[in-house]
Design an enzyme around this catalytic site. Structure first.
Site, PDB file in Angstrom:
ATOM      1  N   LYS A 153       0.965  -1.310   0.047  1.00  0.00           N
ATOM      2  CA  LYS A 153       0.029  -0.121  -0.117  1.00  0.00           C
ATOM      3  C   LYS A 153       0.800   1.449  -0.057  1.00  0.00           C
ATOM      4  O   LYS A 153       2.050   1.375   0.329  1.00  0.00           O
ATOM      5  CB  LYS A 153      -1.042  -0.050   1.137  1.00  0.00           C
ATOM      6  CG  LYS A 153      -2.292  -0.935   0.733  1.00  0.00           C
ATOM      7  CD  LYS A 153      -3.279  -0.892   1.632  1.00  0.00           C
ATOM      8  CE  LYS A 153      -4.280  -1.914   1.057  1.00  0.00           C
ATOM      9  NZ  LYS A 153      -5.360  -2.539   2.213  1.00  0.00           N
ATOM     10  N   ARG A 165      -3.684 -10.173   4.932  1.00  0.00           N
ATOM     11  CA  ARG A 165      -4.257 -10.315   3.312  1.00  0.00           C
ATOM     12  C   ARG A 165      -2.952  -9.718   2.732  1.00  0.00           C
ATOM     13  O   ARG A 165      -2.578  -8.411   2.674  1.00  0.00           O
ATOM     14  CB  ARG A 165      -5.438  -9.310   3.226  1.00  0.00           C
ATOM     15  CG  ARG A 165      -5.788  -9.425   1.842  1.00  0.00           C
ATOM     16  CD  ARG A 165      -7.130  -8.509   1.718  1.00  0.00           C
ATOM     17  NE  ARG A 165      -7.687  -8.483   0.400  1.00  0.00           N
ATOM     18  CZ  ARG A 165      -7.215  -7.579  -0.641  1.00  0.00           C
ATOM     19  NH1 ARG A 165      -6.269  -6.797  -0.267  1.00  0.00           N
ATOM     20  NH2 ARG A 165      -7.583  -7.659  -1.747  1.00  0.00           N
TER      21      ARG A 165
HETATM   22  N1  HH2 Z   1      -7.328  -3.712   0.756  1.00  0.00           N
HETATM   23  C1  HH2 Z   1      -7.804  -3.995  -0.779  1.00  0.00           C
HETATM   24  C2  HH2 Z   1      -8.927  -4.615  -0.921  1.00  0.00           C
HETATM   25  N2  HH2 Z   1     -10.039  -5.283  -0.116  1.00  0.00           N
HETATM   26  N3  HH2 Z   1     -10.027  -6.170   2.028  1.00  0.00           N
HETATM   27  C3  HH2 Z   1      -9.938  -6.072   3.389  1.00  0.00           C
HETATM   28  N4  HH2 Z   1     -10.663  -6.672   4.255  1.00  0.00           N
HETATM   29  N5  HH2 Z   1      -8.712  -5.355   3.873  1.00  0.00           N
HETATM   30  C4  HH2 Z   1      -8.067  -4.507   2.903  1.00  0.00           C
HETATM   31  O1  HH2 Z   1      -6.960  -3.939   3.623  1.00  0.00           O
HETATM   32  C5  HH2 Z   1      -8.325  -4.520   1.712  1.00  0.00           C
HETATM   33  C6  HH2 Z   1      -9.321  -5.502   1.218  1.00  0.00           C
HETATM   34  C7  HH2 Z   1      -7.088  -3.142  -1.485  1.00  0.00           C
HETATM   35  O2  HH2 Z   1      -6.050  -3.985  -2.099  1.00  0.00           O
HETATM   36  P1  HH2 Z   1      -5.880  -4.554  -3.489  1.00  0.00           P
HETATM   37  O3  HH2 Z   1      -6.940  -5.701  -3.496  1.00  0.00           O
HETATM   38  O4  HH2 Z   1      -4.730  -5.187  -3.852  1.00  0.00           O
HETATM   39  O5  HH2 Z   1      -6.228  -3.418  -4.468  1.00  0.00           O
HETATM   40  P2  HH2 Z   1      -7.312  -3.298  -5.367  1.00  0.00           P
HETATM   41  O6  HH2 Z   1      -8.581  -2.920  -4.317  1.00  0.00           O
HETATM   42  O7  HH2 Z   1      -6.997  -2.035  -6.353  1.00  0.00           O
HETATM   43  O8  HH2 Z   1      -8.078  -4.212  -6.192  1.00  0.00           O
END
Ligand code: HH2
Length: 301
Positions: free
Chosen positions: A230, A264
């Site tokens: 992040k 995660r």
């Molecule tokens: N972060 C992201 C997405 N979902 N869910 C939970 N519970 N906690 C988190 O910190 C979280 C989440 C964002 O990360 P990423 O999936 O890599 O990116 P994107 O939302 O752009 O797909």
């Protein structure tokens, strides 16, 4: 101040499984999206997504978190049918996966269809304001539930990242979300809470939340956290998403020490290795503490 629901949780119940929490759990990220912030487009094709899920398990993931709607700052919502069209072919082909699957969605209909295909956990980034029927659905299916803190929506969340005391505010909001889930019939042992790293927080706010995560863990129940790649890491390191793996590992270790249970991450292997080494060192430390506290060392005997 919100009440705690007892001592540290020993297991996270997700449908018919009880996942022990005596060691850290790794949720491997599978983004079936064209636009996720660090891996958008890489796993949009079902073949690539299925291969990635299996590779994540080989690399030490204890569950796979599949998402088909990016939540990066500024992201626009994805229509329900589009989200399901991305998820369905992947979930259908992962029904033989050795580990439970979680689906990262805010939509009740998408969650319903995913649960029908055997998914174990619904990961709700809009956990403070869940869609109508979502909590009741999770309750009726005995699903595991992740309730995440976010201020506003992905489109608006970085507009105002100021808080009085970020940890106290996030903790109180998560306690209210947990109580709403309980009122909808969700068993406390099935509900994990997540401070929402990067969701409407400043760099300092994210650091504060990890440093004082014990205050959120004291609510009881499993704590889930997602620092992987992040922007706050990029701010510290001056590095792009692909160069944030070591920073992710450091954040996970710090969060673990402060009471997190589920991590995660995009890259399970380095996080798993770091936990194993830290665990081995901690066991040595425990042996020394025990020896120092033994009767020969002047214990209370
Ligand atoms: N972060 C992201 C997405 N979902 N869910 C939970 N519970 N906690 C988190 O910190 C979280 C989440 C964002 O990360 P990423 O999936 O890599 O990116 P994107 O939302 O752009 O797909």
């Amino acid at each position: 101040m919100p009440s705690s629901s007892g001592g540290p949780p020993s297991a996270w119940r997700v449908r018919d499984r009880a996942i022990p929490l005596d060691r850290p759990l790794i949720a491997g990220i599978l983004n079936v999206t064209p636009d996720s912030f660090s891996d958008g487009g890489r796993y949009l094709a079902p073949d690539a997504a299925v291969d990635r899920a299996r590779a994540l398990v080989e690399d030490g993931a204890d569950l796979i978190d599949v998402g088909a709607e990016s939540t990066r700052p500024g992201a626009e919502p994805v229509p329900e049918e589009e989200e399901w069209a991305r998820l369905r072919p992947v979930l259908e082909r992962l029904d033989d996966l050795a580990v439970p699957i979680s689906v990262d969605t805010t939509k009740t209909t998408v969650a319903r269809r995913a649960l029908d295909l055997g998914v174990a956990v619904i990961n709700v980034v809009s956990g403070l304001d869940p869609a109508p029927g979502l909590l009741e659905l999770a309750a009726s299916e005995d699903a595991g539930l992740v309730l995440m803190h976010m201020r506003g929506t992905p489109r608006t969340m970085q507009e105002d990242t100021t808080y009085g005391d970020v940890v106290a505010e996030v903790r109180d909001a998560l306690a209210a979300a947990r109580d709403a889930a309980a009122a909808a019939g969700c068993d406390a042992q099935r509900v994990a809470l997540d401070p929402g790293i990067g969701f409407g927080k400043s760099v300092e706010g994210n650091l504060e939340l990890i440093a004082r995560l014990d205050e959120i863990a004291s609510l009881g129940g499993p704590v889930w956290i997602g620092p992987s790649r992040k922007a706050f890491l990029g701010h510290i390191l001056g590095a792009g998403p692909a160069e944030r793996t070591a920073g992710t590992v450091a954040a996970c270790l710090a969060a673990r020490r402060a009471g997190a249970h589920v991590f995660r991450v995009h890259d399970p292997r380095p996080v798993r290795d770091a936990f194993e080494v830290e665990g081995a060192i901690e066991r040595r430390r425990g042996m020394h503490r025990e020896a120092a506290g033994s009767p020969a060392g002047g214990g209370s005997g």
